[in-house]
Write a protein that holds these residues in place. Structure first.
Motif, PDB file in Angstrom:
ATOM      1  N   THR A 123      -6.086  11.364   7.209  1.00 31.16           N
ATOM      2  CA  THR A 123      -5.305  10.267   7.780  1.00 31.16           C
ATOM      3  C   THR A 123      -5.622   8.949   7.101  1.00 31.16           C
ATOM      4  O   THR A 123      -4.728   8.144   6.816  1.00 31.16           O
ATOM      5  CB  THR A 123      -5.586  10.138   9.294  1.00 31.16           C
ATOM      6  OG1 THR A 123      -5.352  11.391   9.921  1.00 31.16           O
ATOM      7  CG2 THR A 123      -4.692   9.091   9.928  1.00 31.16           C
ATOM      8  N   THR A 124      -6.899   8.717   6.839  1.00 31.10           N
ATOM      9  CA  THR A 124      -7.321   7.480   6.171  1.00 31.10           C
ATOM     10  C   THR A 124      -6.727   7.388   4.774  1.00 31.10           C
ATOM     11  O   THR A 124      -6.240   6.341   4.352  1.00 31.10           O
ATOM     12  CB  THR A 124      -8.861   7.413   6.091  1.00 31.10           C
ATOM     13  OG1 THR A 124      -9.392   7.494   7.410  1.00 31.10           O
ATOM     14  CG2 THR A 124      -9.313   6.111   5.457  1.00 31.10           C
ATOM     15  N   GLN A 125      -6.731   8.517   4.062  1.00 30.63           N
ATOM     16  CA  GLN A 125      -6.151   8.541   2.717  1.00 30.63           C
ATOM     17  C   GLN A 125      -4.648   8.304   2.786  1.00 30.63           C
ATOM     18  O   GLN A 125      -4.076   7.566   1.990  1.00 30.63           O
ATOM     19  CB  GLN A 125      -6.436   9.885   2.039  1.00 30.63           C
ATOM     20  CG  GLN A 125      -7.902  10.067   1.662  1.00 30.63           C
ATOM     21  CD  GLN A 125      -8.251  11.506   1.325  1.00 30.63           C
ATOM     22  OE1 GLN A 125      -7.407  12.386   1.386  1.00 30.63           O
ATOM     23  NE2 GLN A 125      -9.497  11.737   0.972  1.00 30.63           N
ATOM     24  N   ALA A 126      -4.004   8.924   3.793  1.00 33.73           N
ATOM     25  CA  ALA A 126      -2.545   8.775   3.927  1.00 33.73           C
ATOM     26  C   ALA A 126      -2.166   7.345   4.300  1.00 33.73           C
ATOM     27  O   ALA A 126      -1.200   6.793   3.786  1.00 33.73           O
ATOM     28  CB  ALA A 126      -2.011   9.745   4.974  1.00 33.73           C
ATOM     29  N   SER A 127      -2.983   6.726   5.186  1.00 36.60           N
ATOM     30  CA  SER A 127      -2.642   5.376   5.634  1.00 36.60           C
ATOM     31  C   SER A 127      -2.733   4.375   4.502  1.00 36.60           C
ATOM     32  O   SER A 127      -2.058   3.352   4.489  1.00 36.60           O
ATOM     33  CB  SER A 127      -3.548   4.952   6.790  1.00 36.60           C
ATOM     34  OG  SER A 127      -4.888   4.839   6.371  1.00 36.60           O
ATOM     35  N   ALA A 128      -3.584   4.674   3.530  1.00 42.35           N
ATOM     36  CA  ALA A 128      -3.693   3.782   2.373  1.00 42.35           C
ATOM     37  C   ALA A 128      -2.393   3.775   1.578  1.00 42.35           C
ATOM     38  O   ALA A 128      -2.095   2.833   0.855  1.00 42.35           O
ATOM     39  CB  ALA A 128      -4.845   4.223   1.480  1.00 42.35           C
ATOM     40  N   GLU A 129      -1.614   4.866   1.731  1.00 45.24           N
ATOM     41  CA  GLU A 129      -0.348   4.980   1.014  1.00 45.24           C
ATOM     42  C   GLU A 129       0.830   4.541   1.870  1.00 45.24           C
ATOM     43  O   GLU A 129       1.971   4.630   1.438  1.00 45.24           O
ATOM     44  CB  GLU A 129      -0.146   6.440   0.576  1.00 45.24           C
ATOM     45  CG  GLU A 129      -1.258   6.951  -0.340  1.00 45.24           C
ATOM     46  CD  GLU A 129      -1.245   8.464  -0.467  1.00 45.24           C
ATOM     47  OE1 GLU A 129      -0.327   9.087   0.095  1.00 45.24           O
ATOM     48  OE2 GLU A 129      -2.152   8.995  -1.123  1.00 45.24           O
ATOM     49  N   THR A 130       0.565   4.119   3.104  1.00 42.30           N
ATOM     50  CA  THR A 130       1.663   3.779   4.000  1.00 42.30           C
ATOM     51  C   THR A 130       1.686   2.294   4.354  1.00 42.30           C
ATOM     52  O   THR A 130       2.159   1.908   5.402  1.00 42.30           O
ATOM     53  CB  THR A 130       1.597   4.603   5.298  1.00 42.30           C
ATOM     54  OG1 THR A 130       0.321   4.395   5.908  1.00 42.30           O
ATOM     55  CG2 THR A 130       1.796   6.072   5.033  1.00 42.30           C
ATOM     56  N   LYS A 131       1.153   1.476   3.478  1.00 41.61           N
ATOM     57  CA  LYS A 131       1.214   0.037   3.693  1.00 41.61           C
ATOM     58  C   LYS A 131       2.284  -0.572   2.796  1.00 41.61           C
ATOM     59  O   LYS A 131       2.308  -0.326   1.593  1.00 41.61           O
ATOM     60  CB  LYS A 131      -0.152  -0.603   3.435  1.00 41.61           C
ATOM     61  CG  LYS A 131      -1.172  -0.255   4.510  1.00 41.61           C
ATOM     62  CD  LYS A 131      -2.447  -1.048   4.370  1.00 41.61           C
ATOM     63  CE  LYS A 131      -3.414  -0.695   5.506  1.00 41.61           C
ATOM     64  NZ  LYS A 131      -4.689  -1.398   5.407  1.00 41.61           N
ATOM     65  N   LEU A 132       3.151  -1.336   3.406  1.00 46.27           N
ATOM     66  CA  LEU A 132       4.241  -1.982   2.672  1.00 46.27           C
ATOM     67  C   LEU A 132       4.022  -3.487   2.692  1.00 46.27           C
ATOM     68  O   LEU A 132       3.623  -4.049   3.716  1.00 46.27           O
ATOM     69  CB  LEU A 132       5.582  -1.657   3.339  1.00 46.27           C
ATOM     70  CG  LEU A 132       5.942  -0.175   3.511  1.00 46.27           C
ATOM     71  CD1 LEU A 132       7.190  -0.044   4.378  1.00 46.27           C
ATOM     72  CD2 LEU A 132       6.188   0.475   2.160  1.00 46.27           C
ATOM     73  N   GLU A 133       4.303  -4.130   1.570  1.00 50.45           N
ATOM     74  CA  GLU A 133       4.173  -5.585   1.501  1.00 50.45           C
ATOM     75  C   GLU A 133       5.374  -6.172   0.780  1.00 50.45           C
ATOM     76  O   GLU A 133       5.805  -5.655  -0.251  1.00 50.45           O
ATOM     77  CB  GLU A 133       2.889  -5.978   0.761  1.00 50.45           C
ATOM     78  CG  GLU A 133       1.613  -5.623   1.512  1.00 50.45           C
ATOM     79  CD  GLU A 133       0.367  -6.156   0.811  1.00 50.45           C
ATOM     80  OE1 GLU A 133       0.395  -7.324   0.407  1.00 50.45           O
ATOM     81  OE2 GLU A 133      -0.598  -5.376   0.662  1.00 50.45           O
ATOM     82  N   ALA A 134       5.912  -7.239   1.355  1.00 53.11           N
ATOM     83  CA  ALA A 134       7.042  -7.921   0.714  1.00 53.11           C
ATOM     84  C   ALA A 134       7.188  -9.313   1.307  1.00 53.11           C
ATOM     85  O   ALA A 134       7.255  -9.460   2.527  1.00 53.11           O
ATOM     86  CB  ALA A 134       8.342  -7.126   0.920  1.00 53.11           C
ATOM     87  N   GLY A 135       7.208 -10.306   0.452  1.00 55.38           N
ATOM     88  CA  GLY A 135       7.479 -11.679   0.878  1.00 55.38           C
ATOM     89  C   GLY A 135       6.558 -12.217   1.945  1.00 55.38           C
ATOM     90  O   GLY A 135       6.981 -13.000   2.796  1.00 55.38           O
ATOM     91  N   GLY A 136       5.295 -11.787   1.951  1.00 59.35           N
ATOM     92  CA  GLY A 136       4.358 -12.262   2.964  1.00 59.35           C
ATOM     93  C   GLY A 136       4.324 -11.409   4.220  1.00 59.35           C
ATOM     94  O   GLY A 136       3.528 -11.649   5.129  1.00 59.35           O
ATOM     95  N   LYS A 141       2.274   1.298   8.342  1.00 62.87           N
ATOM     96  CA  LYS A 141       3.064   2.318   9.041  1.00 62.87           C
ATOM     97  C   LYS A 141       2.202   3.218   9.907  1.00 62.87           C
ATOM     98  O   LYS A 141       2.613   3.647  10.985  1.00 62.87           O
ATOM     99  CB  LYS A 141       3.850   3.150   8.031  1.00 62.87           C
ATOM    100  CG  LYS A 141       4.976   2.385   7.365  1.00 62.87           C
ATOM    101  CD  LYS A 141       5.497   3.078   6.117  1.00 62.87           C
ATOM    102  CE  LYS A 141       6.108   4.426   6.413  1.00 62.87           C
ATOM    103  NZ  LYS A 141       6.656   5.046   5.179  1.00 62.87           N
ATOM    104  N   SER A 142       1.012   3.547   9.416  1.00 63.84           N
ATOM    105  CA  SER A 142       0.133   4.456  10.150  1.00 63.84           C
ATOM    106  C   SER A 142      -0.391   3.817  11.434  1.00 63.84           C
ATOM    107  O   SER A 142      -0.376   4.422  12.498  1.00 63.84           O
ATOM    108  CB  SER A 142      -1.039   4.880   9.266  1.00 63.84           C
ATOM    109  OG  SER A 142      -1.899   5.746   9.947  1.00 63.84           O
ATOM    110  N   ALA A 143      -0.837   2.577  11.340  1.00 62.55           N
ATOM    111  CA  ALA A 143      -1.398   1.881  12.504  1.00 62.55           C
ATOM    112  C   ALA A 143      -0.316   1.207  13.349  1.00 62.55           C
ATOM    113  O   ALA A 143      -0.589   0.721  14.440  1.00 62.55           O
ATOM    114  CB  ALA A 143      -2.410   0.839  12.057  1.00 62.55           C
TER     115      ALA A 143
END
Length: 227
Positions: A123-136, A141-143
């Motif tokens: 889960t920790t590895q997957a959550s690292a891939e589920t963060k989105l960033e745009a325009g601040g 997604k995981s949390a």
């Protein structure tokens, strides 16, 4: 990692709750316990930091399957189901509902703790891939957390899903029908204009960042980040 992880243990047998809790505590996990399904849901919805749920199938008031359905309606938190049955149909139902592991009683507490650790590492590895960033705007997604310039923003479940969809399709013009089918799925038969209401609320909650969601007249919307 264990020190940061809170586990919810749900079982109507006090002996089993204590056995599982003791082994988890020895391995530096934080533990919450519930003796029935209703209490489990109350605890789950009151605490945003539960990293994993260990859930017994047979319980009074609300069984494990219903608890799993309620949790899965809003969260992808890992779930381990415990059952006294060795019925293949139960196991299949568990996986259909999105259960991550299925352990039949009696079991070794050491094996259970090992599986908890393995799931949390995944889960920790997957959550690292589920963060989105745009325009601040940052979306975990995981949390299920949204922050704007470091400050957390409180969104409803659908507003969160809508923002994720916009961010995953940044710069792409999206029709109302496409948004409806992707965020609400095909089982929603209401007016596509419901999108307008949710976008209005989302823009309001995003403050000045709400201006990044542009209206495409006659079509729908687009998240546009100026570079």
């Amino acid at each position: 990692m264990a020190e940061e992880c809170k586990i919810l243990v749900v079982d109507d047998e006090s002996r089993m709750r204590k056995l599982v809790s003791d082994f988890l505590l020895k391995n530096n996990y934080q533990v919450l316990t519930a003796e029935n399904g209703e209490e489990a849901l109350d605890l789950f919805f009151a605490d945003n930091n539960i990293a994993l749920v260990i859930l017994d199938v047979m319980m009074p008031k609300m069984d494990g399957w219903q608890v799993c359905r309620e949790i899965r309606a809003v969260s992808k938190v890992p779930i381990i189901m415990l059952t006294a049955k060795g019925d293949e149909r139960d196991e299949l139902l568990g996986f259909e509902l999105g259960v991550d592991e299925y352990i039949s009683k009696p079991f070794s507490p050491k094996i259970l703790v090992a599986r908890v650790g393995a799931i949390l590492r995944r889960t920790t590895q997957a959550s690292a891939e589920t963060k989105l960033e745009a325009g601040g705007i940052t979306v975990d997604k995981s949390a299920h957390i949204v922050t704007i310039d470091g400050k957390e923003v409180d969104l409803s479940f659908k507003e969160f899903e809508l923002l994720v969809y916009f961010m995953e399709n940044c710069g792409i013009a999206l029709s109302r029908e496409k948004i409806l089918n992707s965020v609400w799925n095909y089982d929603y038969f209401g007016d596509a204009r419901t999108i307008d209401t949710h976008v209005k609320k989302l823009r309001s909650k995003l403050g000045s960042k709400g201006e990044l969601i542009k209206t495409i007249w006659g079509l729908g919307y687009k998240l546009e980040i100026e570079t």
